[in-house]
Each structure stands twice: as structure tokens, then as C-alpha cells.
Enzyme design. Structure first.
Site, PDB file in Angstrom:
ATOM      1  N   ARG A   1       0.837  -1.198   0.000  1.00 39.03           N
ATOM      2  CA  ARG A   1       0.000   0.000   0.000  1.00 39.03           C
ATOM      3  C   ARG A   1       0.870   1.246   0.000  1.00 39.03           C
ATOM      4  O   ARG A   1       2.013   1.228   0.446  1.00 39.03           O
ATOM      5  CB  ARG A   1      -0.940  -0.001   1.222  1.00 39.03           C
ATOM      6  CG  ARG A   1      -1.960  -1.134   1.192  1.00 39.03           C
ATOM      7  CD  ARG A   1      -2.927  -0.953   0.022  1.00 39.03           C
ATOM      8  NE  ARG A   1      -3.802  -2.090  -0.193  1.00 39.03           N
ATOM      9  CZ  ARG A   1      -3.739  -2.902  -1.240  1.00 39.03           C
ATOM     10  NH1 ARG A   1      -2.812  -2.750  -2.154  1.00 39.03           N
ATOM     11  NH2 ARG A   1      -4.597  -3.885  -1.379  1.00 39.03           N
ATOM     12  N   CYS A   2       0.285   2.325  -0.487  1.00 36.05           N
ATOM     13  CA  CYS A   2       0.955   3.621  -0.581  1.00 36.05           C
ATOM     14  C   CYS A   2       1.610   3.967   0.758  1.00 36.05           C
ATOM     15  O   CYS A   2       0.984   3.788   1.798  1.00 36.05           O
ATOM     16  CB  CYS A   2      -0.086   4.672  -0.963  1.00 36.05           C
ATOM     17  SG  CYS A   2       0.589   6.301  -1.247  1.00 36.05           S
ATOM     18  N   PRO A   3       2.852   4.378   0.751  1.00 37.93           N
ATOM     19  CA  PRO A   3       3.697   4.788  -0.384  1.00 37.93           C
ATOM     20  C   PRO A   3       4.666   3.710  -0.868  1.00 37.93           C
ATOM     21  O   PRO A   3       5.527   3.993  -1.693  1.00 37.93           O
ATOM     22  CB  PRO A   3       4.488   5.959   0.204  1.00 37.93           C
ATOM     23  CG  PRO A   3       4.746   5.531   1.620  1.00 37.93           C
ATOM     24  CD  PRO A   3       3.473   4.779   2.030  1.00 37.93           C
TER      25      PRO A   3
END
Length: 81
Positions: free
Chosen positions: A18-20
Site C-alpha cells: 500500500r501507498c507509499p
């Protein structure tokens, strides 16, 4: 019509991240590549649909192809313009 994703010289599996994290991994992978080489990114984070194109624009890389209609998403980028 040929599959542009099949021609990638390098591959990055960012599934489940998941981001980042996906963009951080892309940046690390691209740093190790030579100018003009290609990287196939496979991801399932919806944020990558925005983050990968933005990364390419900001860092002066070329987004050759993308598939974001269904997961896993695929992005083919070329180091440099």
C-alpha cells in the site's frame, strides 16, 4: 497486436503493498536500471493509478503502457524520456 507488457526487461511485484511502498520500490528499481530500459510494475493498490503516472512525470520517465481496468494493475515504464 503485441502485448507491450511482455517486452519488459525488468519486473517489480508490488501486489499487497500500500501507498507509499509501491512508488518507493519503483524508485529503487529504476535507480538500478540503465537509461532506456523498461520496468513492468504489477500492483493492486488503487493509489498506484495516480501515483505511478505522477512519478513518471515528476522524475522524467516514460509511461509506455498501463492497464488499470482491473486488478492486478500493470504499468510499463521506460527509464528516461
Amino acid at each position: 497486436m503485441s502485448d507491450p507488457f511482455a517486452q519488459a526487461q525488468h519486473q517489480l511485484d508490488a501486489l499487497g503493498l500500500r501507498c507509499p511502498e509501491p512508488v518507493m520500490m519503483v524508485r529503487k528499481s529504476v535507480r538500478k536500471m540503465n537509461e532506456g530500459e523498461t520496468l513492468l510494475i504489477i500492483a493492486d493498490d488503487p493509489a498506484t493509478t495516480r501515483d505511478i503516472p505522477s512519478f513518471c512525470e515528476f522524475m522524467d520517465h516514460t509511461l509506455i503502457a498501463s492497464q488499470t481496468e482491473s486488478t492486478p494493475y500493470q504499468y510499463l515504464i521506460k527509464k528516461g524520456l
